[in-house]
Design an enzyme around this catalytic site. Structure first.
Site, PDB file in Angstrom:
ATOM      1  N   HIS A  42      43.918  38.274  30.745  1.00 10.16           N
ATOM      2  CA  HIS A  42      42.609  37.627  30.593  1.00 10.16           C
ATOM      3  C   HIS A  42      42.110  37.790  29.151  1.00 10.16           C
ATOM      4  O   HIS A  42      42.390  38.798  28.492  1.00 10.16           O
ATOM      5  CB  HIS A  42      41.556  38.299  31.479  1.00 10.16           C
ATOM      6  CG  HIS A  42      41.693  38.016  32.939  1.00 10.16           C
ATOM      7  ND1 HIS A  42      42.580  37.122  33.481  1.00 10.16           N
ATOM      8  CD2 HIS A  42      40.988  38.523  33.996  1.00 10.16           C
ATOM      9  CE1 HIS A  42      42.431  37.091  34.790  1.00 10.16           C
ATOM     10  NE2 HIS A  42      41.480  37.931  35.132  1.00 10.16           N
ATOM     11  N   CYS A  60      38.609  42.640  37.628  1.00 11.48           N
ATOM     12  CA  CYS A  60      39.438  42.737  36.413  1.00 11.48           C
ATOM     13  C   CYS A  60      38.685  42.407  35.121  1.00 11.48           C
ATOM     14  O   CYS A  60      38.794  43.137  34.127  1.00 11.48           O
ATOM     15  CB  CYS A  60      40.666  41.841  36.550  1.00 11.48           C
ATOM     16  SG  CYS A  60      40.287  40.212  37.190  1.00 11.48           S
TER      17      CYS A  60
END
Ligand code: A2P
Length: 347
Positions: free
Chosen positions: A243, A130
């Site tokens: 994130h 990711c």
């Protein structure tokens, strides 16, 4: 009539699996049959797709029959066990785990960066890590204009990267702390609520954790070059599902922030978020639920004439995982790349 496909989601009950389901519906992926696969633990559960309740089935040889595309997000050991079986049965597997990412026979694809790599698949296509996906979407357009020589990344990673149970754990910990109780850590190694810690993946002989090495190795594979020097420090923070990354880029010659801003405001998958007056830049709460990687705080690195600083946030479950996988599936369909799989791949 346009073609439709038989799709299976392996890990359908997980954080990424449920997002895959939502994306297949909202993006109207051409599906004739959808199987929801998970472990024995989920037998009896059902999930809704286009107004219909579909029963979750335990993964088995039989469940993988008559499937064109498997979207797998059930962890590395589950992928290692079932991906090749799915391919032998005629499916193409888009795998979210790290099981096959660095296998030279498996393309590692971010559709905004290296869509052409998907064409060489032999049945399995890997979805990158990711943090790597989010970084490559933002850095690739700049790298097209001037080659990046070196990347220094620091990440601020949400609980979702460790799955639905980790997200629930952070909420439980936060509410325990607010009630004056000790937070309990069962899924993550330490309490994450009101805390942070370096990423909890195994550490190698050089002191880098697996997550950091994924950013190094996967970025090079996706960019198709071993020449970029990359270092990363990965940290888990008490954010639920987006994130953030502070990225320092070094080029051979200066790269003006204005040029970078102009390029990134026209780059696929990127949204520029910069209001210098209001000090408003990408934030995880604003990236949550969005498809784009939010990029901002683009500025000259005052410590290096050829350095450029940027800050990004992206939804870890969406572009960091499920959306990227569905975009790969869309690419396969659009470019007619769902060829019958040839015999597969050493592990
Ligand atoms: P289950 O809910 O039945 O345990 P997350 O990343 O959010 O933790 O989700 C992991 C997903 O992977 C879940 O859907 C989980 O199913 C599935 N899963 C985990 N282990 C296995 C396994 N051994 N076989 C099949 N599915 C698995």
């Amino acid at each position: 009539m346009s073609k439709t496909y038989r799709v299976a989601i392996l890990g359908a009950t997980g954080a990424v699996g449920t997002e895959l389901l939502e994306l297949l519906e909202s993006r109207n992926f051409p599906i004739s049959d959808l199987k929801l696969l998970a472990s024995e633990r989920s037998v009896g559960r059902s999930l809704s797709f286009k107004g219909e309740n579909l029963l979750v089935e335990p993964i088995s040889d039989r469940a993988l029959e008559n499937v064109d595309i498997v979207l797998a997000s059930a962890g590395s050991s589950t992928s290692k066990k079932w991906a090749t079986i799915a391919v032998e049965k005629g499916a193409v597997v888009i795998d979210n785990s790290s099981a096959f990412r660095m296998n030279p026979e498996v393309p590692l694809v971010v559709p905004e960066v290296n869509p052409q790599a998907a064409a060489s698949h032999k049945g399995i296509i890997a979805n990158p890590n990711c943090t790597t996906i989010l970084m490559t979407v933002a850095v690739w357009p700049l790298h097209q204009v001037k080659s990046v020589q070196r990347i220094i990344a620091a990440t601020y990673q949400s609980a979702s990267g460790a799955g639905a149970k980790a997200m629930a754990e952070v909420k439980t910990q936060a509410s325990a702390i607010l009630q004056g109780q000790e937070p309990i850590a069962e899924i993550l190694p330490y309490p994450l609520a009101f805390n942070l810690f370096p990423h909890n993946t195994p550490i190698n002989d050089f002191g880098y954790c697996e997550e950091e090495m994924k950013m190094v190795n996967e970025t090079r594979k996706i960019f198709g070059t071993q020449q970029i020097r990359i270092t990363a420090t990965c940290v888990r923070v008490p954010v639920l599902r987006a994130h953030s990354e502070a990225i320092n880029l070094e080029f051979e010659t200066p790269f003006s922030p204005e040029t970078a801003r102009e390029i990134l405001s026209n780059s696929p998958g990127v949204k520029l978020v910069e209001d210098w007056q209001a000090n408003h830049f990408p934030m995880p709460i604003e990236a949550t639920g969005k498809d784009e990687v939010l990029v901002g705080r683009i500025r000259q690195d005052i410590s290096h004439p050829c350095g450029l600083e940027l800050w990004l946030c992206g939804d870890q479950i969406r572009k960091g995982a499920a959306l990227n996988a569905v975009q790969i599936a869309e690419l396969l369909v659009e470019k007619n790349l769902l060829k019958p799989a040839v015999a597969y791949v050493s592990q």
